[in-house]
Structures are given as C-alpha cells and as structure tokens.
Scaffold this motif. Structure first.
Motif, PDB file in Angstrom:
ATOM      1  N   GLY A 183      20.800   0.000   0.291  1.00  0.00           N
ATOM      2  CA  GLY A 183      22.164  -0.409   0.596  1.00  0.00           C
ATOM      3  C   GLY A 183      23.197   0.683   0.450  1.00  0.00           C
ATOM      4  O   GLY A 183      24.383   0.462   0.724  1.00  0.00           O
ATOM      5  N   LEU A 184      22.779   1.872   0.039  1.00  0.00           N
ATOM      6  CA  LEU A 184      23.724   2.956  -0.228  1.00  0.00           C
ATOM      7  C   LEU A 184      23.668   4.066   0.813  1.00  0.00           C
ATOM      8  O   LEU A 184      24.271   5.124   0.625  1.00  0.00           O
TER       9      LEU A 184
ATOM     10  N   ALA B 219      16.967  11.176  -6.537  1.00  0.00           N
ATOM     11  CA  ALA B 219      15.708  11.724  -7.041  1.00  0.00           C
ATOM     12  C   ALA B 219      15.933  12.788  -8.102  1.00  0.00           C
ATOM     13  O   ALA B 219      15.114  12.947  -9.013  1.00  0.00           O
ATOM     14  N   LEU B 220      17.050  13.512  -8.020  1.00  0.00           N
ATOM     15  CA  LEU B 220      17.290  14.623  -8.933  1.00  0.00           C
ATOM     16  C   LEU B 220      17.890  14.206 -10.274  1.00  0.00           C
ATOM     17  O   LEU B 220      18.004  15.044 -11.159  1.00  0.00           O
ATOM     18  N   ARG B 221      18.272  12.933 -10.425  1.00  0.00           N
ATOM     19  CA  ARG B 221      18.900  12.597 -11.698  1.00  0.00           C
ATOM     20  C   ARG B 221      18.330  11.375 -12.408  1.00  0.00           C
ATOM     21  O   ARG B 221      18.706  11.102 -13.552  1.00  0.00           O
TER      22      ARG B 221
ATOM     23  N   TRP C  66      16.280  12.946   8.259  1.00  0.00           N
ATOM     24  CA  TRP C  66      16.497  14.147   7.462  1.00  0.00           C
ATOM     25  C   TRP C  66      17.826  14.096   6.712  1.00  0.00           C
ATOM     26  O   TRP C  66      17.895  14.524   5.549  1.00  0.00           O
ATOM     27  N   SER C  67      18.864  13.544   7.324  1.00  0.00           N
ATOM     28  CA  SER C  67      20.133  13.399   6.601  1.00  0.00           C
ATOM     29  C   SER C  67      20.003  12.328   5.520  1.00  0.00           C
ATOM     30  O   SER C  67      20.570  12.459   4.428  1.00  0.00           O
ATOM     31  N   TRP C  68      19.237  11.259   5.814  1.00  0.00           N
ATOM     32  CA  TRP C  68      18.972  10.247   4.791  1.00  0.00           C
ATOM     33  C   TRP C  68      18.235  10.880   3.612  1.00  0.00           C
ATOM     34  O   TRP C  68      18.562  10.626   2.453  1.00  0.00           O
ATOM     35  N   ARG C  69      17.246  11.722   3.899  1.00  0.00           N
ATOM     36  CA  ARG C  69      16.463  12.341   2.824  1.00  0.00           C
ATOM     37  C   ARG C  69      17.337  13.202   1.930  1.00  0.00           C
ATOM     38  O   ARG C  69      17.212  13.174   0.697  1.00  0.00           O
ATOM     39  N   ASP C  70      18.236  13.978   2.511  1.00  0.00           N
ATOM     40  CA  ASP C  70      19.107  14.824   1.699  1.00  0.00           C
ATOM     41  C   ASP C  70      19.979  13.988   0.768  1.00  0.00           C
ATOM     42  O   ASP C  70      20.202  14.357  -0.392  1.00  0.00           O
ATOM     43  N   ARG C  71      20.462  12.828   1.256  1.00  0.00           N
ATOM     44  CA  ARG C  71      21.265  11.960   0.390  1.00  0.00           C
ATOM     45  C   ARG C  71      20.389  11.287  -0.678  1.00  0.00           C
ATOM     46  O   ARG C  71      20.824  11.101  -1.818  1.00  0.00           O
ATOM     47  N   MET C  72      19.172  10.930  -0.310  1.00  0.00           N
ATOM     48  CA  MET C  72      18.262  10.308  -1.271  1.00  0.00           C
ATOM     49  C   MET C  72      17.949  11.251  -2.429  1.00  0.00           C
ATOM     50  O   MET C  72      17.747  10.816  -3.572  1.00  0.00           O
TER      51      MET C  72
ATOM     52  N   ALA D 179       0.793  -1.231   0.000  1.00  0.00           N
ATOM     53  CA  ALA D 179       0.000   0.000   0.000  1.00  0.00           C
ATOM     54  C   ALA D 179       0.822   1.277   0.000  1.00  0.00           C
ATOM     55  O   ALA D 179       0.241   2.368  -0.014  1.00  0.00           O
ATOM     56  N   HIS D 180       2.163   1.174  -0.012  1.00  0.00           N
ATOM     57  CA  HIS D 180       2.965   2.400  -0.062  1.00  0.00           C
ATOM     58  C   HIS D 180       4.343   2.093  -0.623  1.00  0.00           C
ATOM     59  O   HIS D 180       5.150   1.398  -0.004  1.00  0.00           O
ATOM     60  N   SER D 181       4.619   2.646  -1.803  1.00  0.00           N
ATOM     61  CA  SER D 181       5.892   2.388  -2.480  1.00  0.00           C
ATOM     62  C   SER D 181       6.409   3.649  -3.144  1.00  0.00           C
ATOM     63  O   SER D 181       5.649   4.407  -3.738  1.00  0.00           O
ATOM     64  N   HIS D 182       7.738   3.863  -3.019  1.00  0.00           N
ATOM     65  CA  HIS D 182       8.470   4.828  -3.838  1.00  0.00           C
ATOM     66  C   HIS D 182       9.440   3.993  -4.676  1.00  0.00           C
ATOM     67  O   HIS D 182      10.534   3.645  -4.214  1.00  0.00           O
ATOM     68  N   ALA D 183       9.056   3.645  -5.884  1.00  0.00           N
ATOM     69  CA  ALA D 183       9.832   2.681  -6.670  1.00  0.00           C
ATOM     70  C   ALA D 183      11.258   3.145  -6.915  1.00  0.00           C
ATOM     71  O   ALA D 183      12.198   2.349  -6.869  1.00  0.00           O
ATOM     72  N   PHE D 184      11.451   4.441  -7.168  1.00  0.00           N
ATOM     73  CA  PHE D 184      12.792   4.911  -7.513  1.00  0.00           C
ATOM     74  C   PHE D 184      13.786   4.662  -6.385  1.00  0.00           C
ATOM     75  O   PHE D 184      14.992   4.517  -6.620  1.00  0.00           O
ATOM     76  N   GLN D 185      13.304   4.579  -5.150  1.00  0.00           N
ATOM     77  CA  GLN D 185      14.217   4.397  -4.019  1.00  0.00           C
ATOM     78  C   GLN D 185      14.825   2.997  -3.964  1.00  0.00           C
ATOM     79  O   GLN D 185      15.769   2.758  -3.207  1.00  0.00           O
ATOM     80  N   ARG D 186      14.333   2.072  -4.808  1.00  0.00           N
ATOM     81  CA  ARG D 186      14.997   0.769  -4.923  1.00  0.00           C
ATOM     82  C   ARG D 186      16.447   0.949  -5.352  1.00  0.00           C
ATOM     83  O   ARG D 186      17.320   0.147  -4.987  1.00  0.00           O
ATOM     84  N   ALA D 187      16.728   2.006  -6.100  1.00  0.00           N
ATOM     85  CA  ALA D 187      18.097   2.262  -6.563  1.00  0.00           C
ATOM     86  C   ALA D 187      18.979   2.838  -5.456  1.00  0.00           C
ATOM     87  O   ALA D 187      20.174   3.059  -5.686  1.00  0.00           O
ATOM     88  N   PHE D 188      18.422   3.082  -4.272  1.00  0.00           N
ATOM     89  CA  PHE D 188      19.176   3.651  -3.153  1.00  0.00           C
ATOM     90  C   PHE D 188      19.394   2.640  -2.032  1.00  0.00           C
ATOM     91  O   PHE D 188      20.118   2.915  -1.075  1.00  0.00           O
TER      92      PHE D 188
END
Length: 457
Positions: free
Chosen positions: A70-71, A93-95, A83-89, A59-68
């Motif tokens: 383990g990183l 998201a930007l590319r 919040w620090s995780w979000r900035d790195r994520m 019921a809740h997925s951000h598919a693009f974050q699969r590429a993140f």
C-alpha cells in the motif's frame, strides 16, 4: 503409527475429485495415516461441519515486504515500473530490524493462514544488519522468521539466498544491497543450521537470488555443497524483459535457456516467475523435471507480464503459486488471476481447462498447486493423502458464493465466485488453528510500522 485422531468429512476433495463420507486418521506426528472414502462416521470420530479440501503451500514469499504493501501505489512523475518500485522497496529492506521483522512476519503469516496457506516458502535475503555491525548470531533475521511462523502456527520452509552481485558483469553488490550479501557456503551453512534446530513444522532449502544476482561460480559451488541432498532449490528467473535483455547481452542466451543448459536443473529446482519463456525453454524445463512458481498478484502489481500458462500446463511442468510481495495474501485470488490474466489476453474463457481430462479450470489449477507446492516446500506429499501433513480447510457452505450450489460446483465457486476466505476453519498438523492472530500480534505489527515509516510522516 497408531491414529491419535479421526476426522470424518461428509464431502472431501481427494485424488482430484469430490468423494463422500471420507474418514481421515491423524497420527502422532500430525500426518494423515489413512484417507478412505465411502465410510460411515465411526464412533469417536470428529464429524466436520462442511466439505474438506487441502490447504496450499505458499511457494514464494518475502515476508518483510508486507510492511511495504500500500505504500508504492502512486506515481508522482516519470515512469513507474519494477525497477523504480525496487529502489523504493530498498528503503524498507535497509532498515528493518530482527524485532520488526518478527512483528511484520507474524502478522503476515497469520494473514496467510487465513488466506488458506498452511506452509510458506520464505525466500530470505535480509541476512545482515542494516548498518554493517555484526549480529550476535549471523542467523538472527532467519530466526525472527522462524519465531514468527511459530507465533502464527504456520509451517515454514526457509530458503537462505545466495546474493553476491548487483547485475551481470558486476564484481559485487551495490551499497544499498550490502545486507543481502551471502555466498553459497554461507547459504548452505544457514540452511543446515535451520534444519538442525529441529523446530516444529520448520524445514529448509536454499536459493539463488537470480542469474543477475549470483554468478555461474556461485551456482557451481552451491550445487557442489548440496550434492544429492533432497532439498528444494529456488531461483528468480525471467521476471522482467530487461532481465532477459541483460542476460542475452552478457551470455548470448535467455535466462531460462541458460539455466536449462548450464544450471543442472532437476526436480529439486523451482523457477520463480518464469514469466518470459520461449517454447523451447518450456520444453527444456519440462525435460529437467524442475517446477515453476507463478505469483499472479505481484506480477500484475509490478507490471511483469503474463506467463505462458497453457504451454506450461500442456508440457506437464509442476506449477504452483506464491504471494511474493504480499499485495495478495490468499490462494483464491492467485488462482483466480492466474486464469483471468489468460482470459484477458486470449479473449476466451476457461483457458486452463483440459476438456476430456479436467474440464474445470479451478480444479486443474488447484490440483497443480497442491502437487507443485509439495515439491516447492521439499515434501514428498501434500493434500488429503496418507503421508502428507494433516493440513486442510473446512469450507463454509453458507459463505458468499457457495450457498445453495451443487457439490460438483463447489471448487469452481471457491475460485471464481467467492469473496474473501470461504472456509470456516483451517487445520495444520491435525489441529484447527485460530482464525485470527492474538491482539498482541496486530499491536506489534502496528508498532513496527510506526517505527519503520516514522520518517515518512
């Protein structure tokens, strides 16, 4: 509608309990037309090789974050939090491009299918090009997700997200959020276009990113546009204590309190995370009929905290689970940690159980997720019941943790005793789906990962 296929399960989880000799008929639309217990296998029916249980909705997925995945598991200095995780994520998201998103999502959706999900609610806010140029079609990123779902054979509920500001009191988005920008009119138009496309097993609702990411005016406008249309409406809420503090400072009310009093909650609404909720807020949500989506794997990974599961359950609030950031991609682990988190804090066992009505924590959580998942995805029914899409899983009784167990213990063992995916096949719309994605899906995913992270070594 006449049955095109009939399946016979020696044992199946129907109406919240194991029932024997269950005959299930699949109609031409890929839905169950009949589910009847205590019926011998008739001639021509396909006899399943193991017990049958419903699949679940993610019921809740951000598919693009699969590429993140383990990183972000190192802390070089200072404090590491959401919040620090979000900035790195955001670096991802930007590319990520539409082509890369399709490759990443195809891999993810194949993994989700293997993890026992046959429908995924995609909370989609990567709307625009990373560098500001226009897509040929403003929904290019959305179509990439729809194509990925078709590649994997999973169902998709696409939720275009309203995202207009960076925080309470902000007048707009930060520079690193510009590709998320979408007002209520944009999100509703996107949802309508997805529905009009008529893609197999694809439907749509809408979402607001959060109270910090969408203003009261955005919410009012979205409610006007949706009107009485029966579509799911999702929102992140009360995931972080900092969000609660900011909302209190800006509005004088806690996030869920504000939503309950000002948001017009009703059974179409899904409150994602709802981690930090006071008893009065839970009572207000229960009165509204809205549901919640808990994502235990992600909430643990990000240090969000634990939801008040016993109180949500005792008030009968519809509840289901999601994979969110994709650090976990199977419902067994989500349900396991939904219960285990409570055990660790309460120092008790079987916290979710309800003696006298449902003594099994696994069964109570599983049934809640089946019912709550239907509402989160915008369906009238889900599970082994007439009218629901013919999605299910055949358990492997020889799997680790299930071998030799009596029938009544099977679901308990699936959640608390199995390793990996303890089923031998997954069915979507009356068809068994391949266990693994074609090699081209994995190859495309690896190529996308190399492109996305080349600058990082």
């Amino acid at each position: 509608m006449a049955a095109l296929k009939r399946l016979h399960a020696p044992l199946a989880w129907v109406e919240g309990r194991w029932q024997r000799d269950v005959l299930l008929s699949v109609d031409a639309s890929g839905h169950w037309s009949e589910v009847t217990a205590n019926v011998p296998a008739p001639p021509g029916a396909e006899v399943l090789a193991g017990p049958l249980i419903p699949s679940l909705v993610n019921a809740h997925s951000h598919a693009f974050q699969r590429a993140f995945v383990g990183l972000a598991e190192r802390r070089e200095a200072g404090q590491d939090d959401f919040w620090s995780w979000r900035d790195r994520m955001y670096a991802l998201a930007l590319r990520i491009s539409p082509q890369q998103l399709r490759a990443v999502a195809s891999q993810l959706y194949a993994e989700l299918l293997r993890g026992g999900y046959t429908q995924v609610c995609e909370f989609h806010y990567l709307h625009h090009p990373a560098q500001g140029q226009a897509f040929d079609d403003e929904l290019d990123m959305a179509w990439a997700l729809a194509e990925a779902a078709q590649d994997a054979g999973i169902g998709l509920t696409l939720l275009p997200v309203v995202y207009t500001r960076s925080g309470f009191g902000a007048s707009g988005l930060r520079p690193d959020q510009h590709r998320f920008a979408a007002d209520a009119d944009w999100a509703w138009r996107a949802s309508q276009r997805v529905m009009a496309a008529g893609l197999p097993r694809v439907n749509a609702g809408v979402a607001l990113h959060s109270l910090r990411g969408a203003s009261p005016a955005d919410m009012t406008r979205l409610r006007q546009l949706v009107g009485a249309t029966d579509v799911p409406i999702h929102i992140h809420v009360a995931e972080q204590t900092a969000e609660v503090a900011d909302c209190l400072q800006a509005t004088g009310r806690r996030p869920i309190q504000w939503l309950a009093e000002e948001g017009g909650l009703d059974p179409r609404w899904q409150l994602v995370h709802a981690t930090h909720a006071e008893p009065a807020e839970i009572e207000a949500v229960a009165r509204s009929g809205a549901g919640i989506v808990i994502c235990p794997g992600t909430e643990a990974n990000l240090g969000d905290g634990l939801a008040d599961l016993p109180r949500w359950l005792s008030h009968g609030v519809p509840l289901t689970v999601g994979s969110d950031s994709q650090v976990t991609r199977g419902w067994v682990e989500e349900l396991r940690w939904l219960e285990y988190g409570q055990r660790l804090t309460a120092r008790q066992r079987n916290v979710a159980a309800a003696p006298g009505t449902q003594a099994s924590s696994a069964a109570r959580l599983f049934d809640a997720a089946v019912t709550g998942g239907a509402r989160a995805a915008g369906f009238a029914a889900w599970g082994l019941t007439p009218g629901a899409r013919a999605d299910a899983m055949v358990l492997n009784r020889e799997a680790d943790g299930l071998r030799g167990l009596p029938d009544e213990a099977l679901l308990d063992a699936v959640v608390f005793g199995s390793n990996g995916s303890p089923w031998q096949s997954v069915w979507v719309a009356g068809r068994a789906r391949p266990w693994r994605a074609p090699g081209r899906v994995g190859d495309a995913f690896e190529a996308a990962m190399r492109e996305l992270w080349r600058s990082d070594g």
